[in-house]
Scaffold this motif. Structure first.
Motif, PDB file in Angstrom:
ATOM      1  N   ASP A 144       0.845  -1.137  -0.047  1.00  0.00           N
ATOM      2  CA  ASP A 144      -0.100   0.091   0.238  1.00  0.00           C
ATOM      3  C   ASP A 144       1.059   1.385   0.014  1.00  0.00           C
ATOM      4  N   TYR A 145       2.027   1.178   0.543  1.00  0.00           N
ATOM      5  CA  TYR A 145       2.858   2.330   0.650  1.00  0.00           C
ATOM      6  C   TYR A 145       4.449   1.650   0.451  1.00  0.00           C
ATOM      7  N   VAL A 146       5.140   2.551  -0.222  1.00  0.00           N
ATOM      8  CA  VAL A 146       6.472   2.223  -0.146  1.00  0.00           C
ATOM      9  C   VAL A 146       7.347   3.581   0.103  1.00  0.00           C
ATOM     10  N   ASN A 147       8.250   3.546   0.968  1.00  0.00           N
ATOM     11  CA  ASN A 147       8.803   4.862   1.505  1.00  0.00           C
ATOM     12  C   ASN A 147       8.025   5.814   1.705  1.00  0.00           C
ATOM     13  N   ASN A 148       6.812   5.573   2.380  1.00  0.00           N
ATOM     14  CA  ASN A 148       6.056   6.372   3.014  1.00  0.00           C
ATOM     15  C   ASN A 148       4.998   6.926   1.900  1.00  0.00           C
ATOM     16  N   GLN A 149       5.197   6.683   0.682  1.00  0.00           N
ATOM     17  CA  GLN A 149       4.361   7.266  -0.293  1.00  0.00           C
ATOM     18  C   GLN A 149       3.181   6.187  -0.677  1.00  0.00           C
ATOM     19  N   GLU A 150       2.024   6.634  -0.634  1.00  0.00           N
ATOM     20  CA  GLU A 150       0.820   5.537  -1.028  1.00  0.00           C
ATOM     21  C   GLU A 150       1.027   5.506  -2.705  1.00  0.00           C
ATOM     22  N   LEU A 151       0.717   4.047  -2.889  1.00  0.00           N
ATOM     23  CA  LEU A 151       0.800   3.716  -4.178  1.00  0.00           C
ATOM     24  C   LEU A 151      -0.741   3.680  -4.904  1.00  0.00           C
ATOM     25  N   THR A 152      -0.898   4.161  -6.044  1.00  0.00           N
ATOM     26  CA  THR A 152      -1.996   4.345  -6.652  1.00  0.00           C
ATOM     27  C   THR A 152      -2.643   2.910  -7.182  1.00  0.00           C
ATOM     28  N   PRO A 153      -3.917   2.844  -7.358  1.00  0.00           N
ATOM     29  CA  PRO A 153      -4.291   1.688  -8.015  1.00  0.00           C
ATOM     30  C   PRO A 153      -3.459   1.423  -9.322  1.00  0.00           C
ATOM     31  N   ASP A 154      -3.007   2.201 -10.113  1.00  0.00           N
ATOM     32  CA  ASP A 154      -2.596   1.722 -11.472  1.00  0.00           C
ATOM     33  C   ASP A 154      -1.099   1.492 -11.058  1.00  0.00           C
ATOM     34  N   GLN A 155      -0.341   1.874  -9.937  1.00  0.00           N
ATOM     35  CA  GLN A 155       0.891   1.435  -9.811  1.00  0.00           C
ATOM     36  C   GLN A 155       0.753  -0.052  -9.108  1.00  0.00           C
ATOM     37  N   LYS A 156      -0.279  -0.165  -8.388  1.00  0.00           N
ATOM     38  CA  LYS A 156      -0.378  -1.472  -7.749  1.00  0.00           C
ATOM     39  C   LYS A 156      -0.560  -2.681  -8.658  1.00  0.00           C
ATOM     40  N   LEU A 194       1.841  -2.623   4.425  1.00  0.00           N
ATOM     41  CA  LEU A 194       0.753  -3.072   3.972  1.00  0.00           C
ATOM     42  C   LEU A 194      -0.506  -2.731   4.998  1.00  0.00           C
ATOM     43  N   LEU A 195      -1.675  -2.407   4.598  1.00  0.00           N
ATOM     44  CA  LEU A 195      -2.655  -2.173   5.544  1.00  0.00           C
ATOM     45  C   LEU A 195      -3.441  -3.662   5.718  1.00  0.00           C
ATOM     46  N   ILE A 196      -3.286  -3.808   7.119  1.00  0.00           N
ATOM     47  CA  ILE A 196      -3.766  -5.073   7.859  1.00  0.00           C
ATOM     48  C   ILE A 196      -4.620  -5.031   8.820  1.00  0.00           C
ATOM     49  N   ASP A 197      -5.893  -5.106   8.761  1.00  0.00           N
ATOM     50  CA  ASP A 197      -6.978  -5.011   9.740  1.00  0.00           C
ATOM     51  C   ASP A 197      -7.049  -3.877  10.389  1.00  0.00           C
ATOM     52  N   GLY A 198      -6.848  -2.897   9.584  1.00  0.00           N
ATOM     53  CA  GLY A 198      -6.866  -1.334  10.054  1.00  0.00           C
ATOM     54  C   GLY A 198      -5.536  -0.659  10.378  1.00  0.00           C
ATOM     55  N   GLY A 199      -4.550  -1.441  10.521  1.00  0.00           N
ATOM     56  CA  GLY A 199      -3.295  -1.050  10.706  1.00  0.00           C
ATOM     57  C   GLY A 199      -2.178  -1.218   9.953  1.00  0.00           C
ATOM     58  N   LEU A 200      -0.981  -0.397  10.024  1.00  0.00           N
ATOM     59  CA  LEU A 200       0.068  -0.667   9.083  1.00  0.00           C
ATOM     60  C   LEU A 200       1.057  -1.683   9.412  1.00  0.00           C
ATOM     61  N   SER A 201       1.501  -2.689   8.671  1.00  0.00           N
ATOM     62  CA  SER A 201       2.800  -3.535   8.971  1.00  0.00           C
ATOM     63  C   SER A 201       3.606  -3.399   7.950  1.00  0.00           C
ATOM     64  N   TYR A 202       4.840  -3.369   8.585  1.00  0.00           N
ATOM     65  CA  TYR A 202       6.010  -2.616   7.617  1.00  0.00           C
ATOM     66  C   TYR A 202       6.909  -3.886   7.326  1.00  0.00           C
ATOM     67  N   LEU A 203       7.405  -3.692   6.212  1.00  0.00           N
ATOM     68  CA  LEU A 203       8.527  -4.786   5.808  1.00  0.00           C
ATOM     69  C   LEU A 203       9.754  -4.296   5.440  1.00  0.00           C
ATOM     70  N   LEU A 204      10.844  -3.995   6.277  1.00  0.00           N
ATOM     71  CA  LEU A 204      12.050  -3.510   5.842  1.00  0.00           C
ATOM     72  C   LEU A 204      12.914  -4.232   5.140  1.00  0.00           C
ATOM     73  N   TYR A 205      13.142  -3.662   3.808  1.00  0.00           N
ATOM     74  CA  TYR A 205      13.894  -4.603   2.795  1.00  0.00           C
ATOM     75  C   TYR A 205      15.510  -4.026   2.889  1.00  0.00           C
ATOM     76  N   ARG A 206      16.303  -4.914   3.237  1.00  0.00           N
ATOM     77  CA  ARG A 206      17.726  -4.711   2.890  1.00  0.00           C
ATOM     78  C   ARG A 206      18.727  -5.535   2.124  1.00  0.00           C
ATOM     79  N   GLY A 207      19.453  -4.910   1.552  1.00  0.00           N
ATOM     80  CA  GLY A 207      20.496  -5.476   0.552  1.00  0.00           C
ATOM     81  C   GLY A 207      19.658  -6.112  -0.709  1.00  0.00           C
ATOM     82  N   LEU A 208      18.869  -5.268  -1.306  1.00  0.00           N
ATOM     83  CA  LEU A 208      17.991  -5.792  -2.304  1.00  0.00           C
ATOM     84  C   LEU A 208      19.025  -5.677  -3.514  1.00  0.00           C
ATOM     85  N   LYS A 209      18.535  -6.664  -4.596  1.00  0.00           N
ATOM     86  CA  LYS A 209      19.233  -6.789  -5.845  1.00  0.00           C
ATOM     87  C   LYS A 209      18.705  -5.905  -7.080  1.00  0.00           C
ATOM     88  N   ALA A 210      19.656  -5.450  -7.804  1.00  0.00           N
ATOM     89  CA  ALA A 210      19.516  -4.520  -8.903  1.00  0.00           C
ATOM     90  C   ALA A 210      18.092  -4.874  -9.726  1.00  0.00           C
TER      91      ALA A 210
END
Length: 249
Positions: A144-156, A194-210
């Motif tokens: 639903d969000y990446v780096n605090n920016q909400e994704l639009t339906p088109d982006q999803k 991700l919006l789950i049950d009315g709250g935000l759940s965070y996934l912190l990704y580290r060491g991502l590939k190109a």
């Protein structure tokens, strides 16, 4: 991200023990590989030991592994060895199969008929194993969000189709089933929510590939990343009584 999540206690320990990946009820897996399994993704290449195939015994085999829920609701351990030659699914043309094999195609979104039912699938090629990976796009969960920016339906929608998505802070990313994280980016780190049950759940990704073999990953942290990190830490304190809602990948 896929709509598949497993609990560690569901893991079929006996099957892992048969492959030399568990002893005395304890898994012998790296943290990143375990997280990949529980998220419904494939691990990196792992050396398996003492496999049997009928009367044939294999001392060791390099392969990726994953988990899948069967019709009885239990988890099966799947082994993805290195195949000598890529075998494309019937709904790929010879030209498409060749383009995947030589790296011209990263993925392909198609509507195909599987078991008499039409489905939109994302087709990818795992060069490590010479295997095609088919993902039902309906099972791909866009953040639903990446780096605090909400994704639009088109982006999803683009994300579920395996296409590249770019947000305001310059971060680009796309879904992939070939990577243990399930995502690739032009940034080494990002925070998805991700919006789950009315709250935000965070996934912190580290060491991502190109995003591709010809691109590099930036180690710079964007303003949006820091904003998301600050928000995540505040919410973590506020939600402590509800349990941990931050996951590191």
């Amino acid at each position: 991200m896929t709509q598949t999540a497993f609990e560690e206690q569901e893991i079929p320990i006996a099957e892992f023990q048969n492959l030399g990946l568990s002893k005395d009820g304890r898994l012998h897996l790296g943290e990143d590989d375990l997280k990949a399994l529980l998220a419904g993704h494939r691990t990196e290449m792992i050396r398996l030991h003492n496999l049997t195939d009928g009367e044939i015994k294999i001392m060791h085999l390099d392969a990726k592994i994953s988990l899948r829920r069967n019709e009885q609701g239990n988890l099966d351990l799947l082994i993805h060895p290195v195949y000598r030659e890529p075998q494309g699914p019937a709904y790929l043309t010879d030209g498409e199969t060749e383009k995947f094999a030589n790296g011209e195609l990263v993925n392909l979104d198609k509507v195909v008929e599987i078991g008499g039912v039409k489905k939109e699938v994302l087709i990818e090629f795992d060069k490590d194993t010479n295997e095609f990976i088919i993902t039902d796009t309906a099972q791909i969960l866009a953040p639903d969000y990446v780096n605090n920016q909400e994704l639009t339906p088109d982006q999803k929608l683009l994300f579920r189709k395996g296409k590249e998505v770019e947000i305001r802070d310059g971060t680009k990313f796309r879904y992939t089933a070939t990577d243990p994280n399930g995502i690739r980016s032009n940034k080494l780190h990002l925070i998805a929510s991700l919006l789950i049950d009315g709250g935000l759940s965070y996934l912190l990704y580290r060491g991502l590939k190109a995003l591709s073999k010809d691109e590099k990953v930036s180690e710079d942290y964007s303003r949006g990343y820091y904003d998301a990190l600050e928000d995540m830490q505040v919410r973590k304190v506020n939600d402590r009584v509800k349990g941990k809602n931050v996951h590191h990948r």
